[in-house]
Scaffold this motif. Structure first.
Motif, short mmCIF file in Angstrom:
data_model
loop_
_atom_site.label_atom_id
_atom_site.label_comp_id
_atom_site.label_asym_id
_atom_site.label_seq_id
_atom_site.Cartn_x
_atom_site.Cartn_y
_atom_site.Cartn_z
N LYS A 148 13.57 53.44 -36.18
CA LYS A 148 14.23 51.95 -35.66
C LYS A 148 13.42 50.54 -35.68
CE LYS A 148 17.03 54.99 -32.90
NZ LYS A 148 18.48 55.66 -31.78
N LYS A 149 13.89 49.39 -35.23
CA LYS A 149 12.93 48.25 -35.24
C LYS A 149 13.29 47.66 -33.95
CE LYS A 149 14.92 46.23 -38.75
NZ LYS A 149 15.14 44.46 -39.66
N PHE A 150 12.01 47.29 -33.17
CA PHE A 150 11.73 46.95 -32.08
C PHE A 150 11.02 45.74 -31.50
CE2 PHE A 150 12.27 51.28 -32.18
CZ PHE A 150 13.18 51.78 -30.51
N GLU A 151 12.03 44.86 -31.08
CA GLU A 151 10.92 43.21 -31.47
C GLU A 151 10.41 42.57 -29.95
OE1 GLU A 151 11.90 40.03 -30.20
OE2 GLU A 151 14.65 40.84 -29.19
N SER A 152 10.41 41.95 -28.51
CA SER A 152 10.20 41.50 -28.12
C SER A 152 9.63 40.31 -28.85
CB SER A 152 8.65 41.85 -26.99
OG SER A 152 8.71 41.30 -25.86
N SER A 153 10.37 38.75 -28.08
CA SER A 153 9.74 37.55 -29.07
C SER A 153 9.46 36.44 -27.43
CB SER A 153 10.81 37.39 -29.74
OG SER A 153 10.66 37.68 -30.73
N VAL A 154 8.99 35.61 -27.74
CA VAL A 154 9.15 34.31 -26.60
C VAL A 154 8.72 33.12 -27.22
CG1 VAL A 154 8.32 35.70 -25.37
CG2 VAL A 154 6.70 33.96 -26.44
N ALA A 155 9.62 32.31 -26.51
CA ALA A 155 9.32 30.61 -27.06
C ALA A 155 8.57 30.11 -26.05
CB ALA A 155 10.82 29.89 -26.87
N ILE A 156 7.86 28.53 -26.77
CA ILE A 156 6.67 27.49 -25.51
C ILE A 156 7.64 26.74 -26.50
CG2 ILE A 156 4.60 27.31 -25.27
CD1 ILE A 156 3.57 29.95 -25.95
N PRO A 157 7.64 25.75 -25.45
CA PRO A 157 7.98 24.28 -25.88
C PRO A 157 6.90 23.38 -26.43
CG PRO A 157 8.68 24.81 -23.89
CD PRO A 157 7.44 25.98 -24.13
N ARG A 158 7.29 22.53 -27.30
CA ARG A 158 5.74 22.23 -27.85
C ARG A 158 5.53 21.48 -27.28
NH1 ARG A 158 5.35 19.07 -34.04
NH2 ARG A 158 4.16 17.81 -33.24
N ASP A 159 6.16 20.74 -26.13
CA ASP A 159 5.39 19.63 -24.72
C ASP A 159 4.28 19.97 -24.47
OD1 ASP A 159 7.23 17.43 -25.90
OD2 ASP A 159 8.49 18.07 -23.73
N ASP A 160 4.47 21.79 -23.69
CA ASP A 160 3.30 22.00 -23.15
C ASP A 160 2.25 22.25 -24.02
OD1 ASP A 160 5.30 23.02 -21.39
OD2 ASP A 160 4.67 25.12 -21.55
N ILE A 161 2.38 22.52 -25.49
CA ILE A 161 1.10 22.78 -26.19
C ILE A 161 0.09 21.33 -26.22
CG2 ILE A 161 0.69 23.36 -28.72
CD1 ILE A 161 2.10 25.24 -28.67
N ASP A 162 1.36 20.17 -26.57
CA ASP A 162 1.12 18.78 -26.74
C ASP A 162 0.21 18.30 -25.06
OD1 ASP A 162 0.55 16.68 -28.23
OD2 ASP A 162 2.60 15.72 -27.16
N ASP A 163 0.26 18.55 -24.72
CA ASP A 163 -0.06 18.43 -23.26
C ASP A 163 -0.79 19.93 -22.89
OD1 ASP A 163 1.95 16.76 -23.31
OD2 ASP A 163 2.69 17.42 -21.47
N ASP A 164 -1.38 20.38 -22.87
CA ASP A 164 -2.52 21.12 -23.51
C ASP A 164 -2.88 22.63 -21.50
OD1 ASP A 164 -3.89 20.19 -25.15
OD2 ASP A 164 -5.17 19.21 -23.94
N THR A 165 -1.07 22.55 -21.88
CA THR A 165 -0.94 23.98 -20.61
C THR A 165 -0.48 24.78 -21.11
OG1 THR A 165 1.07 22.81 -20.87
CG2 THR A 165 0.24 21.75 -19.57
#
Length: 297
Positions: free
Chosen positions: A77-94
């Motif tokens: 069976k396939k299992f997964e766990s995923s998250v999304a990070i806003p681009r702004d957080d990376i742009d602002d070094d957070t």
């Protein structure tokens, strides 16, 4: 941080490092009761289950044993766990605030086999194994045409939380953990990725193809009766008395007791107290190792 291909690659390296740290710093419990089986197809069939090859004195020609084939199969069976990070957080070094999250994802990946294996163990009272009986049942068929077939039990009925006595000292263990594709983390960070273009966010996810299955019921005893010395001794005697289809002792030696949190105190009182309250030595002191797993709660 300037968002470009090189910096995103460096960021993913840091994310993967955090994930791998959580993965490697965790000690899973599944390997104590399950055999790791690498899988190369969508479904793996264990036709050899139930066979106990034993040595004999070689007199005359070899005696070839015709193996009784079983069609017990385990589908990956396939299992997964995923998250999304806003681009702004990376742009602002957070993005650094997400480091513990990715370590936790590594921990979740490391312990996911525990959840599969011990959840399956708990379901053994109503789930079929290779002989078409429930893994824990009162009428496993044992024998052959020469010595007859009789029903053998590897369970105690009752109304309480289940506890399990296992022999885990053989190459084949009571359960199997089947792995088709290892747990790994991936990313979606290209400018033309749908999530980046439409939502201005980067996605990271872990996935794997795995499953758990039953091994040899002869190496496991399940009980829903009260966990006490008498019931433990009855379970241990039943396991040690098991024989093969040819009538030869299987030499089963159960040394691991698996319990949920509700049985932890009782198990410690039975097996970890040297002196009895009324005087005398506890004959069951250190008779088994105790493994407490939350998946049996």
């Amino acid at each position: 941080m300037i968002i470009n291909k090189a910096n995103l690659a460096a960021l993913f390296t840091a994310i993967k490092t955090s994930f791998n740290k959580g993965l490697k710093d965790t000690t899973p419990l599944w390997s104590k009761v399950a055999t790791l089986v690498p899988s190369t197809t969508s479904t793996t069939t264990y036709a050899w289950l139930g066979q106990f090859p034993r040595m004999r004195e070689w007199l005359g020609d070899r005696q070839l044993k015709s193996l009784a084939l079983h069609d017990y199969s385990v589908k990956n069976k396939k299992f997964e766990s995923s998250v999304a990070i806003p681009r702004d957080d990376i742009d602002d070094d957070t993005y650094g605030v997400y480091t513990p999250l990715f370590e936790e994802m590594g921990y979740a990946a490391a312990t996911h086999p525990d959840e599969l294996v011990y959840t399956l163990l708990a379901a053994g009272f109503n789930s079929l194994c290779y002989d078409k009986q429930n893994f824990f049942d009162t009428d496993h068929p044992v024998g052959n045409e020469d010595n007859g077939i009789k029903s053998v039990s590897n369970m105690q009925a009752g109304g309480g939380d289940a506890w399990f006595l296992l022999d885990v000292n053989r190459p084949i263990k009571p359960l199997m953990f089947q792995r088709r594709r290892q747990y790994d983390i991936k990313s979606m960070t290209k400018d033309d990725d749908e999530s980046v273009f439409m939502r201005d966010e980067y996605r990271y996810g872990v996935d794997a193809r795995v499953n758990a299955g039953f091994g040899l019921w002869q190496l496991a005893f399940g009980s829903k009766a009260t966990l006490n010395g008498a019931n433990f001794k009855a379970a241990r005697t039943a396991m040690k008395s098991l024989k093969s289809d040819e009538g030869r002792p299987l030499n089963v030696m159960p040394k691991l007791l698996v319990v949920g949190p509700s049985h932890e105190s009782a198990a410690e009182e039975i097996f970890k107290v040297r002196e009895l309250a009324g005087g005398g030595t506890n004959s069951l002191y250190n008779a088994v190792d105790i493994l407490v797993v939350p998946w049996l709660a």
